[in-house]
Design an enzyme around this catalytic site. Sequence first.
Site, mmCIF file in Angstrom:
data_model
loop_
_atom_site.group_PDB
_atom_site.id
_atom_site.type_symbol
_atom_site.label_atom_id
_atom_site.label_comp_id
_atom_site.label_asym_id
_atom_site.label_seq_id
_atom_site.Cartn_x
_atom_site.Cartn_y
_atom_site.Cartn_z
ATOM 1 N N ASP A 68 0.902 -1.108 0.071
ATOM 2 C CA ASP A 68 0.075 -0.086 -0.029
ATOM 3 C C ASP A 68 0.857 1.155 -0.114
ATOM 4 O O ASP A 68 2.057 1.354 0.486
ATOM 5 C CB ASP A 68 -0.801 -0.053 1.389
ATOM 6 C CG ASP A 68 -1.750 -0.714 1.344
ATOM 7 O OD1 ASP A 68 -1.817 -1.904 0.543
ATOM 8 O OD2 ASP A 68 -2.791 -0.963 2.070
ATOM 9 N N HIS A 214 3.698 -2.261 3.244
ATOM 10 C CA HIS A 214 3.425 -0.859 2.804
ATOM 11 C C HIS A 214 5.060 -0.612 2.297
ATOM 12 O O HIS A 214 6.076 -0.573 2.575
ATOM 13 C CB HIS A 214 3.264 0.216 3.802
ATOM 14 C CG HIS A 214 2.200 -0.028 4.549
ATOM 15 N ND1 HIS A 214 1.759 -1.069 5.536
ATOM 16 C CD2 HIS A 214 1.038 0.903 4.396
ATOM 17 C CE1 HIS A 214 0.496 -0.727 5.889
ATOM 18 N NE2 HIS A 214 -0.097 0.206 5.085
HETATM 19 NI NI NI Z 1 -2.598 3.082 3.143
#
Ligand code: NI
Length: 251
Positions: A68, A214
């Site tokens: 992400d 992430h």
């Molecule tokens: Ni996010």
Amino acid sequence: MAKTVPAQAVPPRPQPVKVGANTQYRPPAYVNQGLRNPNMNLPSQFSGTTVSHSRGLSNNPYVAMTFDDGPHPQNTPRLLDMLRARNIKATFYVIGGNVDRYPHIVRRIVAEGHEIGNHTYTHRKLTSLGDSEVKKEMRRTEDAIVRAAGVRPRTMRPPYGALLTRQRSAVFADFGYPTIMWSVDPNDWKRPGPSVVASRILKGAHNGAIILAHDLHAPTVDAMPKTFDGLLSRGFQFISVSQLLAQKGQA
Ligand code: NI
């Protein structure tokens, strides 16, 4: 006696810029020639009316790695190299603003066979936004992805995992995006260090897992070689979120 004036070095002529076909291109050389991701041809067309998913079916050793908040100018290309070296595929939930900043990285993600998902344009908490603003977040991001890479995202992930049931249905109706949550969360955004991130993922991994990480954070990317190799050595295979959903649809 006059001093000899040193001869001026003739500056090299600038080489013409090559604008023709890129004959220098070679397909990526995989570290391991063995096909590490033998399920690239699994169907990815999913259907059905399930609005939210946090995992796939558990009868095959498939996992979907999701990243992400990118693309990030350094960390995402570094991660792509790691994925390419192992011939494994992932899904990237990109922020529209970053897509507009780094469209060439989005193009590379798609060109190397990964999937792109919608993670809003500004990464605001959607639960506090009205319907038209949520729609605008989705639309702007979808448009940015199409502009950058010519593909349309097929799923979305809400920032902070925050999206009301009613909003999930609206996004599904408006864009056809199922909301994708996760079943394994290493809390990598708290920066516990690469070895902790890797061991949390390896400990939590299961058949049908959707793993959250992430690519914005350098230590997360640092954790990935150990994570990928650990999952591969335990027999897991990496497929995209759409492939995971298509499996579900077949059951
Ligand atoms: Ni996010």
